[in-house]
Design an enzyme around this catalytic site. Sequence first.
Site, PDB file in Angstrom:
ATOM      1  N   LEU A  18       0.965  -1.189   0.024  1.00 43.38           N
ATOM      2  CA  LEU A  18      -0.296   0.288   0.091  1.00 43.38           C
ATOM      3  C   LEU A  18       0.585   1.187  -0.030  1.00 43.38           C
ATOM      4  O   LEU A  18       0.619   1.999  -0.779  1.00 43.38           O
ATOM      5  CB  LEU A  18      -1.261   0.601   1.105  1.00 43.38           C
ATOM      6  CG  LEU A  18      -1.725   1.114   1.818  1.00 43.38           C
ATOM      7  CD1 LEU A  18      -2.710   1.291   0.195  1.00 43.38           C
ATOM      8  CD2 LEU A  18      -2.444   1.347   3.033  1.00 43.38           C
ATOM      9  N   SER A 140      -7.670  -0.448  10.629  1.00 41.60           N
ATOM     10  CA  SER A 140      -8.195  -1.524  10.033  1.00 41.60           C
ATOM     11  C   SER A 140      -8.884  -2.459  10.313  1.00 41.60           C
ATOM     12  O   SER A 140      -9.541  -1.389  10.948  1.00 41.60           O
ATOM     13  CB  SER A 140      -6.485  -2.578  10.430  1.00 41.60           C
ATOM     14  OG  SER A 140      -7.545  -4.385  10.198  1.00 41.60           O
ATOM     15  N   TYR A 153      -2.172  -7.424  16.909  1.00 37.73           N
ATOM     16  CA  TYR A 153      -2.204  -6.101  15.592  1.00 37.73           C
ATOM     17  C   TYR A 153      -3.595  -5.502  16.372  1.00 37.73           C
ATOM     18  O   TYR A 153      -3.656  -4.877  16.011  1.00 37.73           O
ATOM     19  CB  TYR A 153      -2.778  -6.786  14.998  1.00 37.73           C
ATOM     20  CG  TYR A 153      -2.294  -6.477  13.155  1.00 37.73           C
ATOM     21  CD1 TYR A 153      -2.015  -5.569  12.823  1.00 37.73           C
ATOM     22  CD2 TYR A 153      -3.916  -6.777  13.314  1.00 37.73           C
ATOM     23  CE1 TYR A 153      -1.995  -4.931  11.650  1.00 37.73           C
ATOM     24  CE2 TYR A 153      -4.481  -5.812  11.861  1.00 37.73           C
ATOM     25  CZ  TYR A 153      -3.246  -5.027  11.193  1.00 37.73           C
ATOM     26  OH  TYR A 153      -3.353  -4.461  10.197  1.00 37.73           O
ATOM     27  N   LYS A 157      -3.880  -1.978  16.779  1.00 35.23           N
ATOM     28  CA  LYS A 157      -4.761  -0.233  16.027  1.00 35.23           C
ATOM     29  C   LYS A 157      -5.601   0.140  16.524  1.00 35.23           C
ATOM     30  O   LYS A 157      -6.638   0.792  16.079  1.00 35.23           O
ATOM     31  CB  LYS A 157      -5.442  -1.862  14.991  1.00 35.23           C
ATOM     32  CG  LYS A 157      -4.468  -2.094  13.881  1.00 35.23           C
ATOM     33  CD  LYS A 157      -3.651  -0.763  12.855  1.00 35.23           C
ATOM     34  CE  LYS A 157      -2.854  -1.480  11.712  1.00 35.23           C
ATOM     35  NZ  LYS A 157      -2.351  -0.828  11.096  1.00 35.23           N
ATOM     36  N   THR A 188      -1.431  -6.473  -0.593  1.00 37.62           N
ATOM     37  CA  THR A 188       0.094  -5.914  -0.055  1.00 37.62           C
ATOM     38  C   THR A 188       1.325  -7.022   0.600  1.00 37.62           C
ATOM     39  O   THR A 188       2.503  -6.810   0.482  1.00 37.62           O
ATOM     40  CB  THR A 188      -0.068  -4.736   0.922  1.00 37.62           C
ATOM     41  OG1 THR A 188      -0.552  -6.170   2.292  1.00 37.62           O
ATOM     42  CG2 THR A 188      -1.321  -4.336   1.330  1.00 37.62           C
TER      43      THR A 188
END
Length: 267
Positions: A18, A140, A153, A157, A188
């Site tokens: 990205l 996300s 993760y 976020k 990605t």
Amino acid sequence: MRSFVWRCVVITGAAGGLGRALVDAFLQAGAQVLALDRDAAALAALRQASGESAALATAVCDITESQACNDAIAQVVARWGGVDVLINNAGISHRSLFAATDPAVIRKVMEVNFFGAVHMTHAALPHITARRGVVAAISSVAGYAPLLGRTGYCASKHALHGFFDTLRTEVQAQGVQVTLICPSFIATGIGAAALGGSGAAAASPRVTTGGESAPEDIARQIVAALAQGRTQLLPDRTSRLAWWVSRLAPGFYARTMARRVRAEFET
């Protein structure tokens, strides 16, 4: 509508996926771009692909080091006089159930995804404020909803949302736009590069829902959303559906998500 012609845009994690698509999109919009990444070889390939464009500068930068972020911003200010847009794009992921995860893995994910964005934003904010510019962060679906096997993760976020939503309340009156971008799955390579519970590469392939978006499409949407002054972008059907279902029926969302994703860890 905000124009990016001759505006200075700083993008972290810019050498692939990205990030690289964002570099191309902002160059096409007429911006001057500083591309930051830890991968020197990938940055050199990015410069070559751009035809050694005078509108593109690159620098190796480890965003987990606050001084490296200060140095990168000082470099772009010396070259182009200021910063108009910062895109906090750099990030890493992990895929492992928490019980089988070394807490050091979660700390590493937080250092890159959250503290890296904090360091870079702190370095750039005075210059962005002077130009009434934009701070954006790539979050996300995991920034507003649970995602099994990705505790660190998701934590990183979710932390971005708390940080940038609050930062917006502090700087909006000074003309600074703060935008969160929340895609679902993008093609990605971040999934293939995810860490496992020990810190080595994750052993199982990533399970996706709703397919993977092309990074070029997401990049175009991001440029448009920032030009329009939007504070949040849900750029695909899955991210929009997840947003509403996780709010209106959170228990149903969690059960459905867990049933689909758990297959990654059953072996």
